[in-house]
Design a protein around this motif. Structure first.
Motif, mmCIF file in Angstrom:
data_model
loop_
_atom_site.group_PDB
_atom_site.id
_atom_site.type_symbol
_atom_site.label_atom_id
_atom_site.label_comp_id
_atom_site.label_asym_id
_atom_site.label_seq_id
_atom_site.Cartn_x
_atom_site.Cartn_y
_atom_site.Cartn_z
ATOM 1 N N GLU A 1 19.897 4.691 29.003
ATOM 2 C CA GLU A 1 19.198 3.471 28.542
ATOM 3 C C GLU A 1 19.452 3.021 27.105
ATOM 4 O O GLU A 1 18.736 2.154 26.599
ATOM 5 C CB GLU A 1 17.675 3.630 28.743
ATOM 6 N N GLU A 2 20.472 3.577 26.436
ATOM 7 C CA GLU A 2 20.720 3.158 25.045
ATOM 8 C C GLU A 2 20.999 1.673 24.955
ATOM 9 O O GLU A 2 20.523 0.982 24.046
ATOM 10 C CB GLU A 2 21.897 3.950 24.450
ATOM 11 N N GLU A 3 21.769 1.173 25.915
ATOM 12 C CA GLU A 3 22.194 -0.227 25.847
ATOM 13 C C GLU A 3 21.045 -1.207 26.047
ATOM 14 O O GLU A 3 21.204 -2.397 25.789
ATOM 15 C CB GLU A 3 23.307 -0.497 26.884
ATOM 16 N N ILE A 4 19.909 -0.731 26.549
ATOM 17 C CA ILE A 4 18.772 -1.656 26.678
ATOM 18 C C ILE A 4 17.602 -1.205 25.789
ATOM 19 O O ILE A 4 16.449 -1.438 26.095
ATOM 20 C CB ILE A 4 18.350 -1.859 28.155
ATOM 21 N N SER B 1 25.485 11.306 22.767
ATOM 22 C CA SER B 1 26.145 10.103 23.299
ATOM 23 C C SER B 1 25.265 9.550 24.402
ATOM 24 O O SER B 1 24.367 10.237 24.891
ATOM 25 C CB SER B 1 27.549 10.412 23.830
ATOM 26 N N HIS B 2 25.501 8.281 24.784
ATOM 27 C CA HIS B 2 24.687 7.720 25.861
ATOM 28 C C HIS B 2 25.489 7.606 27.147
ATOM 29 O O HIS B 2 26.704 7.440 27.125
ATOM 30 C CB HIS B 2 24.055 6.379 25.461
ATOM 31 N N LEU B 3 24.774 7.724 28.253
ATOM 32 C CA LEU B 3 25.407 7.724 29.580
ATOM 33 C C LEU B 3 25.713 6.312 30.065
ATOM 34 O O LEU B 3 26.671 6.092 30.799
ATOM 35 C CB LEU B 3 24.454 8.362 30.605
ATOM 36 N N ASP C 1 26.107 10.886 16.010
ATOM 37 C CA ASP C 1 25.940 9.963 17.131
ATOM 38 C C ASP C 1 27.130 9.004 17.122
ATOM 39 O O ASP C 1 28.026 9.128 16.288
ATOM 40 C CB ASP C 1 24.598 9.223 16.979
ATOM 41 N N GLU C 2 27.111 8.018 18.008
ATOM 42 C CA GLU C 2 28.272 7.129 18.140
ATOM 43 C C GLU C 2 28.500 6.264 16.895
ATOM 44 O O GLU C 2 27.571 5.947 16.165
ATOM 45 C CB GLU C 2 28.080 6.216 19.348
ATOM 46 N N GLY C 3 29.765 5.884 16.710
ATOM 47 C CA GLY C 3 30.124 4.944 15.649
ATOM 48 C C GLY C 3 30.923 3.812 16.251
ATOM 49 O O GLY C 3 30.652 3.408 17.383
ATOM 50 N N GLN D 1 35.422 2.898 24.817
ATOM 51 C CA GLN D 1 35.090 3.043 23.387
ATOM 52 C C GLN D 1 33.595 3.290 23.179
ATOM 53 O O GLN D 1 33.200 3.946 22.230
ATOM 54 C CB GLN D 1 35.470 1.758 22.633
ATOM 55 N N ASP D 2 32.796 2.734 24.068
ATOM 56 C CA ASP D 2 31.337 2.740 23.873
ATOM 57 C C ASP D 2 30.642 3.296 25.103
ATOM 58 O O ASP D 2 30.285 2.540 25.985
ATOM 59 C CB ASP D 2 30.876 1.308 23.563
ATOM 60 N N ASP D 3 30.387 4.604 25.137
ATOM 61 C CA ASP D 3 30.832 5.606 24.192
ATOM 62 C C ASP D 3 31.261 6.853 24.958
ATOM 63 O O ASP D 3 31.010 7.964 24.521
ATOM 64 C CB ASP D 3 29.718 5.928 23.179
ATOM 65 N N LYS D 4 31.874 6.624 26.151
ATOM 66 C CA LYS D 4 32.218 7.761 27.000
ATOM 67 C C LYS D 4 33.317 8.628 26.383
ATOM 68 O O LYS D 4 33.456 9.799 26.738
ATOM 69 C CB LYS D 4 32.602 7.272 28.389
#
Ligand SMILES: [Zn+2]
Length: 438
Positions: free
Chosen positions: A163-166, A96-98, A191-193, A129-132
């Motif tokens: 940094e997933e979101e960027i 998951s991403h932080l 991974d996230e869905g 939801q995204d993604d904690k």
């Protein structure tokens, strides 16, 4: 002075009362989720220290080993490990991403970092939801499995990346090609869905790849009144029409319900450039010698990049019409062995069947597997040839990724923990299979 004392007394009383209140806040999966949500990891200045120390505390209380790595200073990633009884077998990774995207607080019903829980159980927060949700659910599932005395056969790793979101460039992109990742010997990844409005869980086996295409036509310039063949704009417009036709055939498939939006090639014009505009009513009596157009292209993983490039070469920007082009490939469509980058969702991939059965064992149903229209960090792992499924167990939930008032219901969150218990149990107990099945 008296007023001052009164204020001090009032202040001390409130501090005392507040600390009593926070002490009395129960320590439950829901309150742990709320605590994680209250840490502001939104861009452009995500706090990466606080979530990592929160997660390390949780992991230590569960007896998991922890490792923090910084590929780029100030952008740490965390790996937790639950050792299996046969650590030589390929491991299972839950990622998951932080970080999260920013939130416009004034447009929200409740402050985006308050993790406010309404009477009907909605927990409002950026990242709910995204993604904690999945970041906490992984740990809660491990906690429950441990308390039941379960021990895994394979190593189970849980990663939290920045940094997933960027784009993941300073996070998963570097991690995936590192020796640290190789050491994990990952055989399969979750991974996230995304949330599902209905009562079937959504699962993703691939993503679309963005490309930018610039096409350019050249020709001899001429007086505005002159008619001649092979002018730059004439040649460019032929291509523009051909591309528009192709776009229409793709879009028609979606309109007719023959393909999902994410399964077709989308190609949209983003700029057109040619000639000198009129100024002050004075018309430039000149046909230009150069004409250009730019396109945003999204290719689904099943699209063959070579076939697509041939189309550009022969039809959309052929040298026979004095045309040239350049492509910026913002992602790969084939891995180092020339395979298309998507995870098998049939019997050839044993992980798929185990995953599906594990979800069904909790009374859940999977929707038809999908291609994700956007991109996530999963692409970096799939590129290595490691199978990845994108999955966030949220049903009967509106899709609020990156939207105002992002929330998750407490009951959906709790059910998700049960689903992961089943998934972790099944995947980590899998005995057979070849080392890397894609
Ligand atoms: Zn995400």
């Amino acid at each position: 002075m008296a007023t001052f004392r009164l204020y001090t007394l009032f202040f001390l009383c409130s501090v005392f009362f507040f600390s009593l209140q926070s002490h009395s806040e129960e320590d439950t999966p829901i309150t742990r989720f709320q605590r994680y949500l209250r840490i502001n990891t939104a861009h452009p200045n995500p706090n990466y220290t606080a979530p990592i120390s929160f997660l390390v505390d949780q992991a230590r209380s569960l007896g998991l080993t922890t490792r923090t790595i910084e590929f780029v200073k100030g952008k740490p990633l965390l790996i937790l490990t639950w050792l299996g009884s046969n650590p030589k077998l390929p491991s299972i990774l839950f990622n998951s991403h932080l970080d999260s995207v920013p939130a416009e607080a004034d447009k929200w019903l409740h402050p985006p970092f308050s993790a406010h829980r309404t009477d009907d159980g909605r927990i409002y927060a950026r990242g709910a939801q995204d993604d904690k949700c999945i970041g906490v659910q992984y740990l809660e599932a491990i906690k429950n499995l441990k308390s039941r005395g379960f021990s895994p056969l394979r190593n189970v790793h849980v990663s939290y990346v920045p940094e997933e979101e960027i784009g993941g460039f300073d996070g998963m992109e570097m991690f995936a090609v590192s020796s640290e990742f190789k050491e994990l010997n990952v055989g399969f990844t979750i991974d996230e869905g995304q949330a599902s409005r209905g009562d079937e869980y959504r699962v993703f086996y691939g993503e679309r790849t963005p490309w930018s295409l610039d096409i350019r036509a050249e020709g001899i310039p001429g007086h505005g009144a002159k008619l001649y063949d092979n002018g730059a704009t004439e040649n460019l417009m032929k291509s523009v029409e051909l591309i528009a036709k192709f776009r229409e055939t793709q879009f028609d498939m979606v309109k007719a319900g023959k393909a999902a939006y994410s399964e077709i090639i989308s190609i949209n014009p983003v700029y057109l450039k040619a000639g000198t505009p009129s100024t002050n009513g004075f018309v430039m009596n000149m046909q230009p010698s150069v004409a250009e157009a730019g396109y945003d292209i999204r290719l689904p993983p099943m699209a063959d990049p070579d076939v697509f490039k041939k189309r550009i070469d022969e039809e959309w920007a052929p040298s026979i019409r004095n045309m040239s082009y350049s492509i910026l490939e913002r992602g790969k469509l084939k891995d180092h062995l020339g395979r298309l980058i998507m995870t098998s969702i049939d019997d050839s991939n044993p992980w798929w069947s185990i995953f599906k059965q594990a979800v069904e064992a909790t009374g859940g149903k999977l929707a038809k597997p999908e291609i994700l229209a956007s991109t996530t960090d999963a692409r970096y792992i799939r590129t290595l040839g490691v199978p990845v499924l994108g999955f966030s167990p949220m049903i009967n939930t509106p899709i609020l990724v990156h939207d105002h008032n992002e929330f998750l219901k407490d009951t959906v969150f709790m059910k998700g923990i049960e689903v992961y218990e089943s998934i972790i149990n099944a995947l980590s107990s899998f005995e057979g299979g070849s080392d890397q099945v894609n």
